[in-house]
Structure formats: C-alpha cells, structure tokens
Write an enzyme that holds these catalytic residues in place. Structure first.
Site, mmCIF file in Angstrom:
data_model
loop_
_atom_site.group_PDB
_atom_site.id
_atom_site.type_symbol
_atom_site.label_atom_id
_atom_site.label_comp_id
_atom_site.label_asym_id
_atom_site.label_seq_id
_atom_site.Cartn_x
_atom_site.Cartn_y
_atom_site.Cartn_z
ATOM 1 C CB CYS A 78 -0.998 -0.065 1.150
ATOM 2 S SG CYS A 78 -2.415 0.993 0.831
ATOM 3 C CG HIS A 172 -3.119 -2.866 4.317
ATOM 4 N ND1 HIS A 172 -2.297 -2.265 5.242
ATOM 5 C CD2 HIS A 172 -3.627 -1.862 3.569
ATOM 6 C CE1 HIS A 172 -2.301 -0.965 5.064
ATOM 7 N NE2 HIS A 172 -3.105 -0.685 4.056
ATOM 8 C CD GLU A 174 -0.287 -5.026 6.565
ATOM 9 O OE1 GLU A 174 -0.208 -5.507 5.414
ATOM 10 O OE2 GLU A 174 -0.700 -3.861 6.789
HETATM 11 N N1 GLN Z 1 -3.443 6.484 0.700
HETATM 12 C C1 GLN Z 1 -2.272 6.190 1.456
HETATM 13 C C2 GLN Z 1 -1.064 6.964 0.960
HETATM 14 O O1 GLN Z 1 -1.147 7.776 0.147
HETATM 15 C C3 GLN Z 1 -1.971 4.704 1.452
HETATM 16 C C4 GLN Z 1 -3.009 3.975 2.252
HETATM 17 C C5 GLN Z 1 -2.510 2.749 2.942
HETATM 18 O O2 GLN Z 1 -1.314 2.491 3.042
HETATM 19 N N2 GLN Z 1 -3.443 1.996 3.464
HETATM 20 O O3 GLN Z 1 0.010 6.729 1.407
#
Ligand code: GLN
Length: 191
Positions: A78, A172, A174
C-alpha cells in the site's frame, strides 16, 4: 537473515509478526544504524506523504536508496508500494519515492466511494488458491514498465507486481492470517 520493517509510521507491527511466524528474524528500522544488520526491508502501509517526510527527517532516505541500488530485497504494501514506485501521481509536491520498481501509481486511485474494499485474488507463483486482499485507500497502478511482472490484478489493474527482488502489493497482506505473500518475499531475498 534479518528482515527490517520500516517503523516510522503505519502498519509495521503486523509485518513483524508475519515474519516471526514464518521463522524469520525481524527488526524495526527507525534510524540509519538500524539498517546495518538488515538483509531485506518491508515498507508497510500507512500514509506515504508522512513516511516520505519522516524518511528525510530521520536521515533514512539516502541510505535506503543506496541499499536498494545495491540489490537489497524489498516488499512494499500500500503506502510502501507508493514509496518504492518510480512515479507517483496525486502525491504531495515534496513527496519522494525510491524508484525501485518501474511503476506509475496514483495515490488513493480507487476514489472516495470505494476507497476501502476487499476481494479475492489469484496470485501467480503463489500456490494454494485465492488470496483475500484488503484494500484501504489503495494506490492504483496506472503504468507498468518493462521488466516488471504483474502477479495479480483486480479487473485490469495490476495489484501485485515484482521486479527482481522488489515485490509490491496495493493492499494489506499483513491484515489477514494468510502468510503466503510474506513467504514469497522471503524466498526472493536470496539470503
Ligand atoms: N493512501 C495512502 C497513501 O497515500 C496509502 C493507504 C494505505 O497504506 N493503506 O500513502
């Protein structure tokens, strides 16, 4: 082998647990000296703009760039995927990324209505059936460079990619008990 988990902000604790459950040693990385005995690095989800700032203020941006250039394996999830990408759209103007995998990603690219969703994916190279993936304000991959393998998609969008020893997931892994992506990463570390 020691897996470092970038622990400036975000969902790092569960990554440490996942590595430990797989029998790997894992340690938090908060300052440059923490990198010394680390063979591979996980960059967790969280907020990439904040992590970018903290990477600079902690003096970690340059040494991590150097380690990545030297071939250190890395797994970004992410926000961690955003940090490893070559090009970031809709980032803050001062946001930096490591350019460790040739991807163009758009922050929060799934829009507000569906900025969190869950789905089951088939991941190439990972046996044992589909993988339940939790997306939270996830980045959307808009372009994939040559040399990047797409291991899973949602619709047409790549959501798991690999280039050499760099693995990224837009979701995610994890947050579920399925350790297969972490296991795949450990197999890439080559240590
Ligand atoms: N939108 C977040 C960002 O720009 C990422 C979101 C996340 O890691 N769950 O970093």
């Amino acid at each position: 082998m020691v897996i470092g988990v970038l622990a400036l902000q975000g969902a790092f604790a569960r990554h440490i647990e996942a590595c430990t459950q797989l029998g790997a040693k894992a340690r938090e990385v908060r300052v440059p000296s923490d990198l010394a005995d680390v063979d591979a690095l996980i960059l967790p989800g969280g907020e990439s703009t904040t992590m970018s700032k903290l990477l600079e203020s902690q003096g970690l941006f340059a040494p991590i760039t150097e380690r990545l250039a030297g071939g250190m394996a890395a797994f970004g999830t992410c926000a961690g995927m955003i940090l490893l990408a070559g090009s970031v759209l809709d980032g803050r103007p001062d946001q930096r990324s490591f350019d460790a995998i040739d991807l163009t990603v758009r922050r929060n690219g799934y829009g507000r209505q569906v900025d969190s969703f869950e789905t089951d994916l088939v991941v190439t190279d990972i046996a044992g059936g589909s993988f339940h993936a939790v997306f939270i304000r996830a980045p959307r991959v808009e372009a994939v460079g040559a040399g990047v393998d797409v291991l899973a998609r949602v619709g047409d969008d790549p959501v798991v990619c690999r280039s050499g020893r760099v693995l990224v997931a837009a979701f995610h892994p994890e947050l579920t008990d399925d350790l297969r992506l972490h296991e795949h990463f450990l197999s890439l570390t080559g240590v």
